[in-house]
Each structure stands twice: as C-alpha cells, then as structure tokens.
Motif scaffolding. Structure first.
Motif, PDB file in Angstrom:
ATOM      1  N   GLU A  73     -40.126 -25.713 -15.703  1.00  0.00           N
ATOM      2  CA  GLU A  73     -39.591 -25.283 -14.406  1.00  0.00           C
ATOM      3  C   GLU A  73     -40.659 -25.444 -13.327  1.00  0.00           C
ATOM      4  N   LEU A  74     -41.886 -25.108 -13.665  1.00  0.00           N
ATOM      5  CA  LEU A  74     -43.009 -25.303 -12.736  1.00  0.00           C
ATOM      6  C   LEU A  74     -43.195 -26.785 -12.440  1.00  0.00           C
ATOM      7  N   TYR A  75     -43.141 -27.626 -13.482  1.00  0.00           N
ATOM      8  CA  TYR A  75     -43.328 -29.065 -13.297  1.00  0.00           C
ATOM      9  C   TYR A  75     -42.260 -29.650 -12.372  1.00  0.00           C
ATOM     10  N   HIS A  76     -41.035 -29.198 -12.523  1.00  0.00           N
ATOM     11  CA  HIS A  76     -39.931 -29.736 -11.707  1.00  0.00           C
ATOM     12  C   HIS A  76     -40.073 -29.370 -10.227  1.00  0.00           C
ATOM     13  N   LYS A  77     -40.702 -28.218  -9.949  1.00  0.00           N
ATOM     14  CA  LYS A  77     -40.733 -27.685  -8.583  1.00  0.00           C
ATOM     15  C   LYS A  77     -41.975 -28.093  -7.790  1.00  0.00           C
ATOM     16  N   ALA A  78     -43.108 -28.271  -8.461  1.00  0.00           N
ATOM     17  CA  ALA A  78     -44.400 -28.272  -7.771  1.00  0.00           C
ATOM     18  C   ALA A  78     -44.750 -29.602  -7.120  1.00  0.00           C
ATOM     19  N   ASP A  79     -45.253 -29.524  -5.886  1.00  0.00           N
ATOM     20  CA  ASP A  79     -45.842 -30.680  -5.202  1.00  0.00           C
ATOM     21  C   ASP A  79     -47.321 -30.805  -5.561  1.00  0.00           C
ATOM     22  N   TYR A  80     -47.925 -29.679  -5.907  1.00  0.00           N
ATOM     23  CA  TYR A  80     -49.326 -29.616  -6.324  1.00  0.00           C
ATOM     24  C   TYR A  80     -49.369 -28.765  -7.595  1.00  0.00           C
ATOM     25  N   ILE A  81     -50.203 -29.155  -8.534  1.00  0.00           N
ATOM     26  CA  ILE A  81     -50.372 -28.388  -9.762  1.00  0.00           C
ATOM     27  C   ILE A  81     -51.861 -28.195 -10.015  1.00  0.00           C
ATOM     28  N   THR A  82     -52.248 -26.954 -10.284  1.00  0.00           N
ATOM     29  CA  THR A  82     -53.641 -26.654 -10.609  1.00  0.00           C
ATOM     30  C   THR A  82     -53.685 -25.857 -11.900  1.00  0.00           C
ATOM     31  N   ALA A  83     -54.622 -26.191 -12.777  1.00  0.00           N
ATOM     32  CA  ALA A  83     -54.718 -25.553 -14.092  1.00  0.00           C
ATOM     33  C   ALA A  83     -55.940 -24.651 -14.164  1.00  0.00           C
ATOM     34  N   HIS A  84     -55.744 -23.454 -14.726  1.00  0.00           N
ATOM     35  CA  HIS A  84     -56.835 -22.488 -14.880  1.00  0.00           C
ATOM     36  C   HIS A  84     -56.709 -21.801 -16.240  1.00  0.00           C
ATOM     37  N   ALA A 124     -45.635 -33.852 -20.119  1.00  0.00           N
ATOM     38  CA  ALA A 124     -45.811 -33.027 -18.922  1.00  0.00           C
ATOM     39  C   ALA A 124     -45.688 -33.870 -17.664  1.00  0.00           C
ATOM     40  N   PHE A 125     -46.358 -35.026 -17.636  1.00  0.00           N
ATOM     41  CA  PHE A 125     -46.288 -35.883 -16.452  1.00  0.00           C
ATOM     42  C   PHE A 125     -44.863 -36.374 -16.204  1.00  0.00           C
ATOM     43  N   ALA A 126     -44.149 -36.666 -17.267  1.00  0.00           N
ATOM     44  CA  ALA A 126     -42.761 -37.130 -17.118  1.00  0.00           C
ATOM     45  C   ALA A 126     -41.879 -36.048 -16.522  1.00  0.00           C
ATOM     46  N   ALA A 127     -42.211 -34.782 -16.799  1.00  0.00           N
ATOM     47  CA  ALA A 127     -41.399 -33.671 -16.289  1.00  0.00           C
ATOM     48  C   ALA A 127     -41.747 -33.297 -14.856  1.00  0.00           C
ATOM     49  N   MET A 128     -42.860 -33.794 -14.353  1.00  0.00           N
ATOM     50  CA  MET A 128     -43.317 -33.407 -13.016  1.00  0.00           C
ATOM     51  C   MET A 128     -42.530 -34.105 -11.920  1.00  0.00           C
ATOM     52  N   LYS A 129     -42.552 -33.492 -10.780  1.00  0.00           N
ATOM     53  CA  LYS A 129     -41.932 -34.036  -9.577  1.00  0.00           C
ATOM     54  C   LYS A 129     -42.661 -35.326  -9.189  1.00  0.00           C
ATOM     55  N   PRO A 130     -41.955 -36.421  -8.930  1.00  0.00           N
ATOM     56  CA  PRO A 130     -42.634 -37.663  -8.534  1.00  0.00           C
ATOM     57  C   PRO A 130     -43.522 -37.465  -7.316  1.00  0.00           C
ATOM     58  N   GLY A 131     -44.733 -38.033  -7.369  1.00  0.00           N
ATOM     59  CA  GLY A 131     -45.662 -37.913  -6.257  1.00  0.00           C
ATOM     60  C   GLY A 131     -46.537 -36.675  -6.297  1.00  0.00           C
TER      61      GLY A 131
END
Length: 389
Positions: free
Chosen positions: A190-201, A216-223
C-alpha cells in the motif's frame, strides 16, 4: 577501578561521563571490562575473559560479532535516537536533491566556468535542464518508524506532504512519537502504490537483506524517488539499476555507495554522512558511556542489541547478574539454588530476548563465593556477575 578500551575517537563529552577516579579509559587499555567503539571492526578482535560489555556510539552493529558476544556473555549496546536528528536532516536534503537535481546543477555551473563560458549569460537558459517537483503535497513512504523514521515522518507532515508509514515491529513508544496524521499501513505494498518518495530506516540483517528488490520496485508508483540512508544491503542493486533503466525509479539517493552505483545515471551517491555532525557524535558518545557505566556499576541493561532490556532499582546488599539461555525452568533453577543456601531474595527481574535471557537478583546478604560458583555451574548459564552495594 573499571578498565575501558576505546576504538576510534570517542567524543570527549562521552568520556567525561566516566569518572577517572573509577575508570581507566584509553586505546592502550588491556584486559578491559568494557569497550567503547564507533565503526572500528571488532569481528576478529580476540576478547579477553574480563570483557563484560561493548557500547557502540551509533546504531549499526555489523562491525561487532553479536553471536560471539552472546555466547561469551558480553552485552552489546547501541545508541538508538542519539543521531536521529542528524539523519532526519540528511533525509530532507536527499529528498530535495533527488527532486531538483541540485548536484547536477552545481556541476553544470562549474563545468561552464571551467570551459571559459560567461556563466552569467548562460545560467537562465541552462537552468531548464534541472527542473524538478516540489515536495509540497507529494506523498512520502517511510519504511521503519523507529527513532529516525518517526522524526522524518513528522517533519514531512510539517512540510505539507502526505505520509505513509510501515513498520511490522512498531513499538508503543515509537507509535506515541508519531503524529496522528501519519497513515500507518499493515501492507507495505500500500505504501509502494501511494508514495512519490520512499525512505528506509530499518536495520540490516538476514530478514531485511534486499527487502527492496524487484518485486518491491514493480509495486512502486512509476517515477518514484528512493532514499536509502540506512544500510546498503537492504536494497538489491541489480533490481535497482534495472528499475532506474526502465524509468520506474527516477532517482536513488544513498550514502552507501559502491562502484556500480556511482557509475549509474540517476544515482546520487555520497559517503556515509548520516551521523556526521558534531552534535550527533557527542550525543552518541554520551549515551554509549552512560549505558556502559550503568551496566558495569549496576547490571542494568538499556538499548542492548543482543540481550533484553532489564532495569531494577538497587535494593539489598548484593546484586547477581545472570546471563543464561532462554529455556524453561531457568528462573526456577536459579531461585531454588539460592533458597537452598538460605539466601533471601529482596527483588528480582527476568526478561528474555530471542535465545537469551537476563536475570537480576538483589540479595539481602552477601553470599559465599561457592554459591556464585554453583550458579555458574548451572546448565545453560552463560555468565554470572556479583555486584556488592
């Protein structure tokens, strides 16, 4: 007198917490009971039998042999949160330079000047190559909502961003630090689908190795723009480079560079700068020294990475600190042995963490060395230490 060996340069603010009247501290110390370290490699360091604890002035402990420490009864401490503000500020920088290509723009200006071009005449026309989006009203995804992640999430809200967070191990303390407007999701997709920026901690371990990979990359929002200031190994470099080539990821910012990443377009790589501020180094050193001091003097454990946190106010005249395996009946075996010798238990605390457990026992009277030896001889006891009031 306690003997503390230092590796690397430890901020003097931390060393000042160890009273010279009771502590001998320095790189030349031998037969040490404690170690203060930053990033020095201890993986092959031979431990003296006297060693009781290692305090890492920082968060990552992949320079410390945790399994060997646990089996030897050596507590390992880290300093979560001490460098959180420094990392938070670098994350904000990373989001900005991934959006506006500030680093590319600076290089371009220098290149124009070095080529003999009148910079004043070309900058207005040249700036169009470095246009990028604002952070305002964009969506940030934060993977890991601990000390750093919570700060990042909260400050992103202040900047007008929508924030989604994911942390399957979210503690009560961490949840209380989060602004109520952060959307905490149970499914990372759900985070991957929504986010324009992703940061990992998140910490790097076998479970988190390459957690950000092809799926994970495939599930992310393009761009999407991805930031990794945690540990290099949590991102699969092969999958990342493929996602960059395909345009699925617009930019990747990390302070864990390698030659492949540095050579790739759309990767912004820098040295490991997350905690590189004087304030952070001081905070980490002070926190590490205080953790080490409390463990050596009182047996209390706070922020250990290999043993459970156990804190008990002192009572009685002798305290026994017992590190043992986390198996049934261990506490009963310990208390039965003490009662056999007529020892009165004033107070007791026992907690476990994974395969190991820690028991603090405050006694109403001093016990004979033979009783302590009997405790050491109990099956599955790893280490016993007596502290006298």
């Amino acid at each position: 007198m306690y003997y503390i060996k230092t590796f690397n340069k430890i901020a003097p603010e931390g060393l000042a917490r160890l009273d010279p009247a009771h502590y001998e501290v320095g790189e030349g110390v031998t037969e040490e009971e404690g170690i203060l370290v930053r990033s020095a490699n201890l993986l092959d360091y031979p431990f003296p039998e006297s060693l009781l604890a290692i305090a890492r002035a920082g968060v990552g402990v992949n320079n410390i042999p945790l399994s060997r420490c646990s089996e030897s009864g050596v507590a390992v401490f880290s300093t979560p949160g001490a460098n959180a503000n420094a990392v938070k500020e670098l994350v904000l920088c990373a989001m900005l330079i991934s959006s506006r290509d500030v680093t590319g723009a600076v290089r371009w200006v220098h290149n124009q000047a070095n080529a003999g071009v009148d910079v004043e005449k070309v900058v207005e026309k040249g700036k169009s190559a470095f246009v990028g989006p604002e952070l305002y009203r964009k969506t940030l995804g934060v993977i890991g909502l601990g000390a750093i992640g919570a700060l990042v999430a909260n400050v992103a809200l202040d900047m007008g961003m929508d924030v989604y967070g994911y942390d399957p191990f979210l503690s009560v303390d961490a949840a209380l630090r989060l602004d109520r407007h952060v959307h905490v999701v149970q499914d990372i997709n759900e985070l991957y689908h929504k986010a324009d920026y992703i940061t990992a901690h998140i910490h790097y371990n076998e479970k988190t190795r390459h957690i950000i990979g092809a799926d994970a990359f495939a599930a992310m929002k393009p761009g999407v723009r991805v930031i990794n200031l945690a540990r290099g190994g949590i991102v699969d470099d092969d999958a990342l480079l493929a996602a960059l080539d395909a345009g699925q990821v617009t930019a990747y910012v990390t302070d864990f560079p390698n030659n492949r990443l540095v050579a790739a377009p759309h990767v912004i790589a820098m040295p490991h700068l997350g905690a590189s501020t004087p304030e952070s180094e001081q905070n980490c050193a002070v926190m590490a020294a205080e953790e080490l001091k409390d463990y050596l003097e009182n047996g209390n454990i706070r922020n250990s990475v290999n043993l459970p946190d156990v804190y008990l106010e002192r009572s009685g005249v002798m305290r026994l600190c017992v590190i043992h395996r986390n198996i049934p009946a261990m506490l009963a075996n310990i208390t039965t042995l003490l009662s056999r010798d007529g020892v009165n238990v004033e107070n007791l605390s026992n907690k476990s963490k994974g395969d190991y457990a820690y028991t603090l026992v405050d006694l109403g009277a001093k016990v004979e060395p033979s009783v302590i030896q009997d405790l050491k001889n109990l099956a599955n006891v790893i280490r016993v230490r007596a502290i006298i009031e």
